[in-house]
Design an enzyme around this catalytic site. Sequence first.
Site, PDB file in Angstrom:
ATOM      1  CB  THR A  65      -0.913  -0.007   1.246  1.00  0.00           C
ATOM      2  OG1 THR A  65      -1.654  -1.229   1.241  1.00  0.00           O
ATOM      3  CG2 THR A  65      -1.861   1.167   1.244  1.00  0.00           C
ATOM      4  CD  GLU A  88      -4.023  -8.820  -1.346  1.00  0.00           C
ATOM      5  OE1 GLU A  88      -3.408  -9.221  -2.350  1.00  0.00           O
ATOM      6  OE2 GLU A  88      -5.167  -9.224  -1.057  1.00  0.00           O
ATOM      7  CG  PHE A  89      -8.721  -4.733  -1.653  1.00  0.00           C
ATOM      8  CD1 PHE A  89      -8.886  -3.432  -1.193  1.00  0.00           C
ATOM      9  CD2 PHE A  89      -8.432  -4.926  -2.995  1.00  0.00           C
ATOM     10  CE1 PHE A  89      -8.777  -2.349  -2.060  1.00  0.00           C
ATOM     11  CE2 PHE A  89      -8.328  -3.857  -3.869  1.00  0.00           C
ATOM     12  CZ  PHE A  89      -8.497  -2.557  -3.401  1.00  0.00           C
ATOM     13  CG  LEU A  90      -4.474 -10.170   2.260  1.00  0.00           C
ATOM     14  CD1 LEU A  90      -4.261 -10.179   3.747  1.00  0.00           C
ATOM     15  CD2 LEU A  90      -3.575 -11.212   1.629  1.00  0.00           C
ATOM     16  CG  PHE A 104     -16.231  -3.032   8.238  1.00  0.00           C
ATOM     17  CD1 PHE A 104     -15.008  -2.698   8.763  1.00  0.00           C
ATOM     18  CD2 PHE A 104     -16.347  -4.217   7.519  1.00  0.00           C
ATOM     19  CE1 PHE A 104     -13.912  -3.523   8.581  1.00  0.00           C
ATOM     20  CE2 PHE A 104     -15.257  -5.051   7.330  1.00  0.00           C
ATOM     21  CZ  PHE A 104     -14.026  -4.700   7.872  1.00  0.00           C
ATOM     22  CG  LEU A 105     -22.955  -0.208   9.805  1.00  0.00           C
ATOM     23  CD1 LEU A 105     -24.439  -0.227   9.462  1.00  0.00           C
ATOM     24  CD2 LEU A 105     -22.540   1.211  10.186  1.00  0.00           C
ATOM     25  CB  ALA A 125     -21.097  -0.033  18.554  1.00  0.00           C
ATOM     26  N   GLY A 126     -18.111  -0.837  19.411  1.00  0.00           N
ATOM     27  CA  GLY A 126     -17.254  -1.546  20.355  1.00  0.00           C
ATOM     28  C   GLY A 126     -16.060  -0.699  20.728  1.00  0.00           C
ATOM     29  CB  CYS A 163      -4.406  -1.779   7.043  1.00  0.00           C
ATOM     30  SG  CYS A 163      -3.293  -3.040   6.400  1.00  0.00           S
TER      31      CYS A 163
HETATM   32  N1  NAD Z   1      -1.379  -7.180   6.516  1.00  0.00           N
HETATM   33  C1  NAD Z   1      -2.486  -6.900   5.881  1.00  0.00           C
HETATM   34  O1  NAD Z   1      -3.583  -7.300   6.297  1.00  0.00           O
HETATM   35  C2  NAD Z   1      -2.454  -6.088   4.613  1.00  0.00           C
HETATM   36  C3  NAD Z   1      -3.597  -6.058   3.796  1.00  0.00           C
HETATM   37  C4  NAD Z   1      -3.551  -5.323   2.621  1.00  0.00           C
HETATM   38  C5  NAD Z   1      -2.419  -4.588   2.293  1.00  0.00           C
HETATM   39  N2  NAD Z   1      -1.342  -4.613   3.121  1.00  0.00           N
HETATM   40  C6  NAD Z   1      -0.155  -3.861   2.723  1.00  0.00           C
HETATM   41  O2  NAD Z   1       0.772  -4.777   2.137  1.00  0.00           O
HETATM   42  C7  NAD Z   1       2.120  -4.404   2.464  1.00  0.00           C
HETATM   43  C8  NAD Z   1       2.790  -5.542   3.189  1.00  0.00           C
HETATM   44  O3  NAD Z   1       2.106  -5.758   4.393  1.00  0.00           O
HETATM   45  P1  NAD Z   1       2.418  -7.027   5.326  1.00  0.00           P
HETATM   46  O4  NAD Z   1       1.414  -6.978   6.429  1.00  0.00           O
HETATM   47  O5  NAD Z   1       2.535  -8.227   4.485  1.00  0.00           O
HETATM   48  O6  NAD Z   1       3.850  -6.598   5.887  1.00  0.00           O
HETATM   49  P2  NAD Z   1       4.858  -7.484   6.738  1.00  0.00           P
HETATM   50  O7  NAD Z   1       5.665  -6.538   7.508  1.00  0.00           O
HETATM   51  O8  NAD Z   1       4.129  -8.602   7.405  1.00  0.00           O
HETATM   52  O9  NAD Z   1       5.784  -8.176   5.620  1.00  0.00           O
HETATM   53  C9  NAD Z   1       6.744  -7.515   4.871  1.00  0.00           C
HETATM   54  C10 NAD Z   1       7.887  -8.490   4.624  1.00  0.00           C
HETATM   55  O10 NAD Z   1       8.815  -7.903   3.726  1.00  0.00           O
HETATM   56  C11 NAD Z   1      10.121  -8.301   4.132  1.00  0.00           C
HETATM   57  N3  NAD Z   1      11.092  -7.366   3.537  1.00  0.00           N
HETATM   58  C12 NAD Z   1      11.376  -6.084   3.883  1.00  0.00           C
HETATM   59  N4  NAD Z   1      12.344  -5.586   3.086  1.00  0.00           N
HETATM   60  C13 NAD Z   1      12.678  -6.569   2.222  1.00  0.00           C
HETATM   61  C14 NAD Z   1      13.620  -6.666   1.165  1.00  0.00           C
HETATM   62  N5  NAD Z   1      14.416  -5.643   0.842  1.00  0.00           N
HETATM   63  N6  NAD Z   1      13.709  -7.835   0.493  1.00  0.00           N
HETATM   64  C15 NAD Z   1      12.924  -8.880   0.818  1.00  0.00           C
HETATM   65  N7  NAD Z   1      12.016  -8.857   1.814  1.00  0.00           N
HETATM   66  C16 NAD Z   1      11.892  -7.703   2.505  1.00  0.00           C
HETATM   67  C17 NAD Z   1      10.038  -8.224   5.651  1.00  0.00           C
HETATM   68  O11 NAD Z   1      11.090  -8.936   6.261  1.00  0.00           O
HETATM   69  C18 NAD Z   1       8.657  -8.838   5.896  1.00  0.00           C
HETATM   70  O12 NAD Z   1       8.740 -10.252   6.030  1.00  0.00           O
HETATM   71  C19 NAD Z   1       1.999  -3.110   3.292  1.00  0.00           C
HETATM   72  O13 NAD Z   1       2.130  -2.027   2.439  1.00  0.00           O
HETATM   73  C20 NAD Z   1       0.587  -3.199   3.856  1.00  0.00           C
HETATM   74  O14 NAD Z   1       0.060  -1.919   4.120  1.00  0.00           O
HETATM   75  C21 NAD Z   1      -1.322  -5.357   4.267  1.00  0.00           C
END
Ligand code: NAD
Length: 463
Positions: free
Chosen positions: A123, A165-167, A281-282, A284-285, A292
């Site tokens: 993101t 990504e929206f997971l 997503f409505l 309360a809590g 994120c």
């Molecule tokens: N976690 C979620 O639910 C979610 C959902 C949608 C979007 N996102 C977005 O996706 C992105 C990743 O989120 P995440 O939760 O997976 O992050 P995370 O911190 O769990 O994972 C990131 C990984 O990247 C690795 N990394 C960092 N620098 C690196 C490099 N130079 N080479 C190889 N690996 C490297 C880290 O060691 C880590 O394992 C973010 O931008 C987040 O906002 C996250």
Amino acid sequence: MDICVVGAGYVGLVTSACLAYFGNQVTAVESNPIRLESLKQGEIPFFEPGLSDFVKSCIALGTLKFTDNLDDGVKSSDVIFICVGTPPLANGESDLSQVMTVARGIGGALDNKRRRVIVNKSTVPVGSGNWVEMLVAQGVQSVQPVPARSSRTEAPAFSVVSNPEFLREGSAIADSFYPDRIVVGSTDEPSIDLMRKLYNPILTQDFEAPECAPRPKGLEHVPFVLTDLASAELIKYAANAFLAMKISFANEVAGLCEKVGADIKQVTRGIGLDMRIGSAFLNAGVGWGGSCFQKDILALMQVAREYHYPTHLLEATIKVNEHQRLVVIQKLQDELKIIKGRTVGLMGLSFKPNTDDLRDAPSLGIARQLIKMGALVKVYDPVSMDSCKKQHPDLDMQYCSDLVDLATGCDAIVLVTEWEEFKRANWREVSQVMRWPLVVDGRNVLQEDEMTGVGMTYRGVGR
Ligand SMILES: NC(=O)c1ccc[n+]([C@@H]2O[C@H](COP(=O)([O-])OP(=O)(O)OC[C@H]3O[C@@H](n4cnc5c(N)ncnc54)[C@H](O)[C@@H]3O)[C@@H](O)[C@H]2O)c1
């Protein structure tokens, strides 16, 4: 297709495994040596239901491998996904240093053997697609100085697309196989074709559903939303901001419900059935948390600030949430009067069930405040206690082995994370071991009749 995924966290690992399940050859590049070693054994460094076995099955299939060698991953791939973290800086901006390192690294590894598509899945703020393109080009130049006019050497061909990504943690595999939409931001036709081809099994739902993630009934296709780069980047932020805003809205109305004697559960059911509003997503809590929502709203506000554009709704969304986190403490004060010297048990630590993620978890702020007020804080969470001990050694709390152990000797227990096991607890047993049988339901998931039936005092939010 040959695919390289850089960063094997929640997003990168799930993306890698799903693409490998479709038969693509996936190389996941992870720079954290401890994480990498456990991944090679199929061990997942965080809690995500079903993911460990699913990753192991992809490794056994021979379509998924892990390395720390970005060069090899890039050289052997048609598509390179950037899935590294973009955590918040103190001023609310996204820390893009991981993306920067990776983009330059990809540029340094590119060659002329094929045209690559570089996919921004992290993101990132609006404009980052162009910025990543610039960084990749810099990386290229760092190893291949600009050729003389006479030289026939051509710069490696690549294009950058956005694919947010929206997971959701806790249901990450199912969310990846059965998303509400796939968003791709690009104006480059060959890249768009390639992304369509890559996602075709999901778009057409033409694959055998894995055991760990059965296909939702009636799902036959998934929309492909094609946009320009900036719109795709903004979609991700706007989606998260809207979801957070819905929760804050429900929380604000919940406060009013308490004043006028209404019940927020009845009110949100009544408004959520309106198709224009929807019931998700409505709830309360104690408010939203996680890695994120806060980070993305702050980053969106930061982008708006750069354009001198006001963000009243976003500011209010955060303000309501900050207030909401501590309403359970007000409820404890109302019932117990004095907090100093009381024993309070927190049910749940992770920011939501089915994950051990503690990033921006409401439990931490509540615990800190109670400790500051002089309470003894006990906690129990089915999966996140080890992570909490490691990540927050400063929090002086008593970790408990189960719900009854937690409740023993407590003046009150507070439900912070709505784990299934809390909904199915033996409340008679719980009430008998408490010093004072008060339960504050910070997620409105417990049955008031059941609680009062075993002699407990029940306090929900907005009821
Ligand atoms: N976690 C979620 O639910 C979610 C959902 C949608 C979007 N996102 C977005 O996706 C992105 C990743 O989120 P995440 O939760 O997976 O992050 P995370 O911190 O769990 O994972 C990131 C990984 O990247 C690795 N990394 C960092 N620098 C690196 C490099 N130079 N080479 C190889 N690996 C490297 C880290 O060691 C880590 O394992 C973010 O931008 C987040 O906002 C996250």
